[in-house]
Design a protein around this motif. Structure first.
Motif, PDB file in Angstrom:
ATOM      1  N   GLU A  49      -6.506  46.170  16.418  1.00 41.32           N
ATOM      2  CA  GLU A  49      -7.625  47.098  16.491  1.00 41.32           C
ATOM      3  C   GLU A  49      -7.227  48.339  17.269  1.00 41.32           C
ATOM      4  OE1 GLU A  49     -10.943  45.005  18.099  1.00 41.32           O
ATOM      5  OE2 GLU A  49     -11.131  43.682  16.360  1.00 41.32           O
ATOM      6  N   GLU A  50      -6.431  48.181  18.330  1.00 37.57           N
ATOM      7  CA  GLU A  50      -5.991  49.319  19.120  1.00 37.57           C
ATOM      8  C   GLU A  50      -5.041  50.183  18.292  1.00 37.57           C
ATOM      9  OE1 GLU A  50      -4.282  47.908  22.745  1.00 37.57           O
ATOM     10  OE2 GLU A  50      -6.186  47.127  23.492  1.00 37.57           O
ATOM     11  N   SER A  51      -4.203  49.536  17.498  1.00 36.40           N
ATOM     12  CA  SER A  51      -3.272  50.309  16.682  1.00 36.40           C
ATOM     13  C   SER A  51      -3.998  51.060  15.571  1.00 36.40           C
ATOM     14  CB  SER A  51      -2.193  49.393  16.087  1.00 36.40           C
ATOM     15  OG  SER A  51      -2.818  48.446  15.238  1.00 36.40           O
ATOM     16  N   ARG A  94      -4.304  34.160  23.386  1.00 34.11           N
ATOM     17  CA  ARG A  94      -3.299  34.795  22.500  1.00 34.11           C
ATOM     18  C   ARG A  94      -3.948  35.302  21.227  1.00 34.11           C
ATOM     19  NH1 ARG A  94       1.240  30.243  23.189  1.00 34.11           N
ATOM     20  NH2 ARG A  94       1.980  30.863  25.235  1.00 34.11           N
ATOM     21  N   ALA A  95      -4.835  34.482  20.674  1.00 30.22           N
ATOM     22  CA  ALA A  95      -5.502  34.888  19.437  1.00 30.22           C
ATOM     23  C   ALA A  95      -6.342  36.132  19.683  1.00 30.22           C
ATOM     24  CB  ALA A  95      -6.356  33.750  18.905  1.00 30.22           C
ATOM     25  N   LEU A  96      -7.062  36.150  20.803  1.00 31.73           N
ATOM     26  CA  LEU A  96      -7.876  37.329  21.127  1.00 31.73           C
ATOM     27  C   LEU A  96      -6.982  38.535  21.394  1.00 31.73           C
ATOM     28  CD1 LEU A  96     -10.657  35.825  23.421  1.00 31.73           C
ATOM     29  CD2 LEU A  96     -10.932  36.772  21.121  1.00 31.73           C
ATOM     30  N   SER A  97      -5.871  38.271  22.055  1.00 30.90           N
ATOM     31  CA  SER A  97      -4.935  39.358  22.337  1.00 30.90           C
ATOM     32  C   SER A  97      -4.348  39.912  21.050  1.00 30.90           C
ATOM     33  CB  SER A  97      -3.836  38.831  23.251  1.00 30.90           C
ATOM     34  OG  SER A  97      -2.821  39.777  23.404  1.00 30.90           O
ATOM     35  N   GLU A  98      -4.021  39.009  20.140  1.00 27.73           N
ATOM     36  CA  GLU A  98      -3.472  39.459  18.853  1.00 27.73           C
ATOM     37  C   GLU A  98      -4.513  40.207  18.052  1.00 27.73           C
ATOM     38  OE1 GLU A  98      -1.927  35.976  16.960  1.00 27.73           O
ATOM     39  OE2 GLU A  98      -0.294  35.757  18.405  1.00 27.73           O
ATOM     40  N   GLN A  99      -5.782  39.791  18.137  1.00 29.29           N
ATOM     41  CA  GLN A  99      -6.860  40.489  17.444  1.00 29.29           C
ATOM     42  C   GLN A  99      -7.067  41.878  18.034  1.00 29.29           C
ATOM     43  OE1 GLN A  99     -10.476  38.257  17.710  1.00 29.29           O
ATOM     44  NE2 GLN A  99     -10.362  37.532  15.588  1.00 29.29           N
TER      45      GLN A  99
END
Length: 147
Positions: free
Chosen positions: A122-124, A113-118
Motif C-alpha cells: 500500500e505504501e509503494s 508479518r502479514a500486516l507488514s506485508e500488506q
C-alpha cells in the motif's frame, strides 16, 4: 581328788563359757554388720524400684510419643505425595501453557508479518492518505486463538 577333778572341770567349763561368750560377741558384731548391709540393700532396692517405675513411665510416654510421631510421619507422607502429584499436574499445566504461549507468539508473529506485508504494497502504491489509514484501521484483523 574328786574336788580337784571337779575344779578342773569347772575351769574347763569356764574356759568354754569364756570362749562361747567371745564367739557370741563376735557373732553379735557380725549380725549387726549384716543387719546394716541388709538395710543398705533394702534402701538400694527401694531406690532401684523407684527408678524402675520412673523408667517404665518414661518408656510408656516414649511409646506413646513414638506412635504419635509415626502417625504424623504417615500423614506427612500422604501430604507429600499429594503435593508431589499437585506439583506434577502443575508442571504439566505449565508445559501446556508454555506450548500455548509459544503457539500464540508464533501466530502473533505471523499476523504481524502479514500486516507488514500488506502495509508495504500500500505504501509503494502511494496510498498513505488518511482514507487508507482509516480503511486499514477498519479492516478486520484475524482472530487469535485463546485458551
Amino acid at each position: 581328788m574328786e574336788q580337784r577333778k571337779l575344779q578342773e572341770t569347772l575351769v574347763l567349763k569356764q574356759d568354754d563359757l569364756t570362749r562361747l561368750n567371745r564367739d557370741n560377741e563376735r557373732l553379735l558384731g557380725e549380725y549387726r554388720q549384716q543387719v546394716k548391709v541388709l538395710h543398705a540393700h533394702e534402701a538400694r532396692i527401694q531406690t532401684l524400684t523407684g527408678e524402675i517405675q520412673g523408667l517404665q513411665l518414661a518408656e510408656a510416654k516414649s511409646v506413646g510419643i513414638t506412635e504419635q510421631l509415626q502417625q504424623q510421619i504417615a500423614t506427612l507422607r500422604l501430604d507429600a505425595k499429594a503435593f508431589n502429584e499437585t506439583a506434577a499436574r502443575s508442571s504439566e499445566r505449565e508445559l501446556a501453557l508454555k506450548l500455548q504461549l509459544a503457539s500464540a507468539q508464533f501466530e502473533n508473529e505471523q499476523l504481524r508479518r502479514a500486516l507488514s506485508e500488506q502495509a508495504q504494497p500500500e505504501e509503494s502504491n502511494g496510498e498513505t492518505t488518511d482514507a487508507s489509514a482509516s480503511k486499514g484501521a477498519g479492516a478486520k484483523q484475524p482472530k487469535t486463538r485463546r485458551s
